[in-house]
Every structure is written in structure tokens, then in C-alpha cells.
Design an enzyme around this catalytic site. Structure first.
Site, PDB file in Angstrom:
ATOM      1  N   ARG A  70       1.494  -6.934  -0.642  1.00  0.00           N
ATOM      2  CA  ARG A  70      -0.479  -7.322  -1.775  1.00  0.00           C
ATOM      3  C   ARG A  70      -0.662  -6.615  -2.797  1.00  0.00           C
ATOM      4  O   ARG A  70      -1.383  -6.851  -3.866  1.00  0.00           O
ATOM      5  CB  ARG A  70      -1.791  -7.582  -0.448  1.00  0.00           C
ATOM      6  CG  ARG A  70      -0.739  -8.417   0.582  1.00  0.00           C
ATOM      7  CD  ARG A  70      -1.608  -8.730   1.434  1.00  0.00           C
ATOM      8  NE  ARG A  70      -1.651  -6.750   2.179  1.00  0.00           N
ATOM      9  CZ  ARG A  70      -1.199  -7.179   3.866  1.00  0.00           C
ATOM     10  NH1 ARG A  70      -0.493  -8.042   4.100  1.00  0.00           N
ATOM     11  NH2 ARG A  70      -1.046  -6.458   4.653  1.00  0.00           N
ATOM     12  N   GLU A 107       5.407   5.932  11.744  1.00  0.00           N
ATOM     13  CA  GLU A 107       4.428   6.138  13.250  1.00  0.00           C
ATOM     14  C   GLU A 107       5.764   6.016  13.994  1.00  0.00           C
ATOM     15  O   GLU A 107       6.087   6.925  15.543  1.00  0.00           O
ATOM     16  CB  GLU A 107       3.500   4.875  13.642  1.00  0.00           C
ATOM     17  CG  GLU A 107       2.726   5.749  14.996  1.00  0.00           C
ATOM     18  CD  GLU A 107       1.967   5.117  15.363  1.00  0.00           C
ATOM     19  OE1 GLU A 107       0.490   4.792  16.309  1.00  0.00           O
ATOM     20  OE2 GLU A 107       1.464   3.474  14.612  1.00  0.00           O
TER      21      GLU A 107
END
Length: 184
Positions: A70, A107
Site C-alpha cells: 500500500r 513479532e
């Protein structure tokens, strides 16, 4: 004015009203902030470009780097409206020719970003653009990649920032960060 063409509004729009919240996407516990309604509204999109053009005017970059995917939409539109060149940063295996890469921690696990080896040269001043600042890992990795390629990161621009995730603290202190919409 041409018949049938609406003039753009001149007041600042509340862009937050055009961000759709989708719970449990892409996995349970995540509240996804969808920019697609914003992209569909030409007046709102013009406001996004106006605000990011202010950042470009203040920082005066030589190039805009957009982060897959994006960030391509936002960065290329800003590049065009500001008459500044555009360079994509992509996931592995998507760019032809010689590339430079940087690995970064997620993560759970790691990822890699790439830029064409000849995309930046001679200390070009680079504005890094993406749709979202969350944990800051991708934006920081992009800044590292820009530096590795010979550019100088001079600013970051985001449509949305998820402040509670603390991504801004992972970006270089001396480099300005502008987010158009912030969520706590």
C-alpha cells in the site's frame, strides 16, 4: 467549471471517518484499519495528497521510497503530484537485477526487504512513505535499506499510525515522522 464536475472541498476533511475497522482480520484479536473507503473518495484522497505534499515541501526530498504494497499506492501518487521520482522497496524476489537487502525482526520470525542496487546514489534525500505505522519494524528496515543503498532518510509519512504499538520510537530520532490519522 466543467459541467458535471464537482469542485473539491476546500476545508480539511475528517479522514478518520473514511477508515473502516474490521475486527479479527487477518487473524483473531487484530483490529484492521482499512484504507479502501478513503481510496474510493476522490475528495478525501486529494486531502491526503495535500497534507503529504506539505511534508514534501517542508523536507524537499530528491526521491520518495514506497514500501510494498500500500506504500506504493500512497508513495506513487505523492511522487506524481509532487514531481519527485519514486523507488519501490519490495519483499524478496520481486525486483529484477541486482538488489540490496535487509533482514528485520517481526513479532514471530523475520522478514526481508529489497531495493534495486542502483536505485539510490550520491546521498539522495529520501522521504519514506507507507500507509501504516504500527510496530515500526518495516519502516525502520526501510530506512536502514535506504542508507545501505546510499540514500539519506530525511522523513517518514504515513496515512495511519497505531500509537499504542510504539512504532515511532524505533525510527531515527532526528528524522521527522508525519501521520495523518492517529489511533491510541
Amino acid at each position: 467549471m466543467m459541467p458535471g464536475v464537482r469542485p473539491l472541498r476546500h476545508q480539511v476533511l475528517d479522514l478518520r471517518q473514511l477508515i473502516r475497522e474490521i475486527p479479527d482480520f487477518p487473524k483473531p484479536g487484530i483490529l484492521f484499519r482499512d484504507i479502501c473507503p478513503l481510496l474510493r473518495d476522490p475528495e478525501a484522497w486529494a486531502e491526503v495528497m495535500r497534507q503529504l505534499e506539505e511534508l514534501c515541501s517542508a523536507l524537499r526530498p530528491d526521491l520518495i521510497v514506497g514500501i510494498e504494497s500500500r506504500g506504493f499506492i500512497v508513495g506513487m501518487a505523492l511522487s506524481t503530484s509532487s514531481s519527485i521520482g519514486f523507488v519501490p522497496v519490495r519483499k524478496p524476489g520481486k525486483l529484477p537485477g541486482d538488489v540490496l537487502s535487509v533482514d528485520y525482526a517481526l513479532e514471530y520470525g523475520s522478514d526481508r526487504l529489497e531495493i534495486q542496487a542502483n536505485a539510490l546514489q550520491g546521498g539522495q534525500r529520501v522521504l519514506i512513505i507507507d500507509d501504516l505505522l504500527a510496530t515500526g519494524g518495516t519502516a525502520k528496515a526501510t530506512a536502514d535499506l535506504v542508507s545501505k543503498a546510499g540514500g539519506v532518510p530525511i522523513g517518514f509519512g504515513f496515512v495511519i499510525e497505531l500509537c499504542a504499538l510504539g512504532g515511532r520510537r524505533h525510527l531515527p530520532d532526528q528524522v521527522p515522522v508525519r501521520s495523518l490519522i492517529s489511533y491510541d
